[in-house]
Design a protein around this motif. Structure first.
Motif: not given
Length: 353
Positions: A253, A272, A274-275, A297, A299-300, A314-315
């Motif tokens: 996370k 998954e 976060s970065s 995935e 996220v950021k 990804a973002g």
């Protein structure tokens, strides 16, 4: 019948005395003797100081107990501290104070309201320690619950073992094939190897982390190298000084950072994060996989020097050299030297300098 034997030298001088209790004996004050064997009922209202001791009956000590070796196959209650050379419990022992010994072999039941200090400890039965545990090596194939801290050199929990620590664990190495959990921090000087299940509420700090089973932490992980072929769940950041190699299911996370990040995607294992930040970042399907793996995935963002990715959502993906595969879905791709984008990839925006 109470038997008291006096052993003498050839000149008749007393050498030592030994006490055997096979019926009932109640000492109303402190007691000193040589070897003690209790197969009946023995009670001492004060402190007991003796030599090698065996309890196959019922012994109650209202003060401190100090002896040589202690073997308990019956029932022992001690209201004070226990100090002995070697301790073996195949029956039941209950200690209200602290316990200090050289080696501890427990295959029965052991309750300790104070601290436990020993050189080597082996738990194959059930034990509850309300205080701290300090030892060189600790082996738990039974059930051990410690409501204090653990400080040891090497901790091993084999299959079917269960070790629980309320206030954290500090050791040189941890090897878990059974179950391990702590409500505090986990600090290991060298390696943490999890092939069973481990749950940590606080931070995890070690040199190397190898997860072949299930490892879950509610806080951060700091290590030099990490290998995950099982399942890793971290609610905080994961900081690896050198390399993070992941082939199993991973949910982080917070941020994953390392000089080298290698993630092999396979089957339905979930990834998954976060970065991700590193120098060389590679996220690709496992070589030779017969089917397309579940999309990772991020996220950021993914930020690195050389970044090669496929099957990634990804973002942002940022790199000096950036390669984006056909199964990627990237909102923004940024590069400073070169970029390769598969025609089938979905990239919203490309920025170069």
């Amino acid at each position: 019948m109470i038997t008291i034997r006096i052993n003498q030298n050839e000149d008749g001088a007393e050498q030592d005395n030994s006490l055997t209790v096979d019926s009932t004996l109640h000492a109303v004050d402190d007691l000193e003797c040589g070897a003690l064997a209790v197969s009946g009922a023995f009670e001492c209202d004060g402190d007991l100081s003796c030599g090698d001791t065996s309890v196959s009956g019922d012994a109650k000590i209202r003060g401190d107990l100090e002896c040589g070796t202690l073997e308990v196959s019956g029932e022992l209650e001690c209201d004070g501290d226990l100090t002995c050379a070697d301790l073996s419990v195949s029956g039941h022992a209950s200690i209200e104070g602290d316990t200090a010994c050289a080696s501890f072999d427990m295959s029965g039941e052991f309750d300790n309201a104070g601290d436990l200090s020993c050189t080597n400890a082996k738990f194959t039965g059930g034990a509850s320690i309300d205080g701290d545990i300090t030892c060189d090596s600790l082996y738990v194939s039974g059930n051990l619950g410690c409501h204090g801290d653990l400080s040891c050199r090497d901790l091993k929990v084999p299959k079917n073992g269960n070790a629980s620590f309320s206030d954290g664990a500090v050791c040189r190495s941890l090897d878990v094939d059974g179950h391990f959990d702590t409500d505090g921090d986990l600090t290991c000087d060298t390696s943490v190897k999890i092939s069973g299940k481990a749950y940590v509420t606080g931070d995890t700090v070690c040199k190397s982390l190898d997860v072949d089973g299930i490892f879950s932490t509610a806080d951060d992980i700091q290590c030099s190298t990490m290998s995950v072929s099982g399942t890793l769940e971290a609610d905080g950041d994961v900081e690896c000084g050198e390399c993070a190699h992941i082939t199993g299911g991973t949910v982080i996370k917070g941020r994953l950072s390392a000089k080298t990040v290698e993630i092999e995607l396979c089957g339905e294992k979930k990834t998954e994060i976060s970065s991700i930040k590193g120098e060389r970042i590679t996220i690709l399907p496992r070589a030779g996989a017969s089917e397309t793996p579940e999309t990772a995935e991020i996220v950021k963002s993914i930020v690195g020097d050389v970044v090669t990715i496929d099957c990634v959502k990804a973002g942002r993906a940022v790199g000096r050299i950036l390669k984006i595969g056909s199964e990627c879905r990237i909102e923004t791709a940024e590069y400073t030297e070169s970029i390769e984008i598969s025609p089938n990839a979905q990239v919203g925006c490309v920025k170069g300098s």
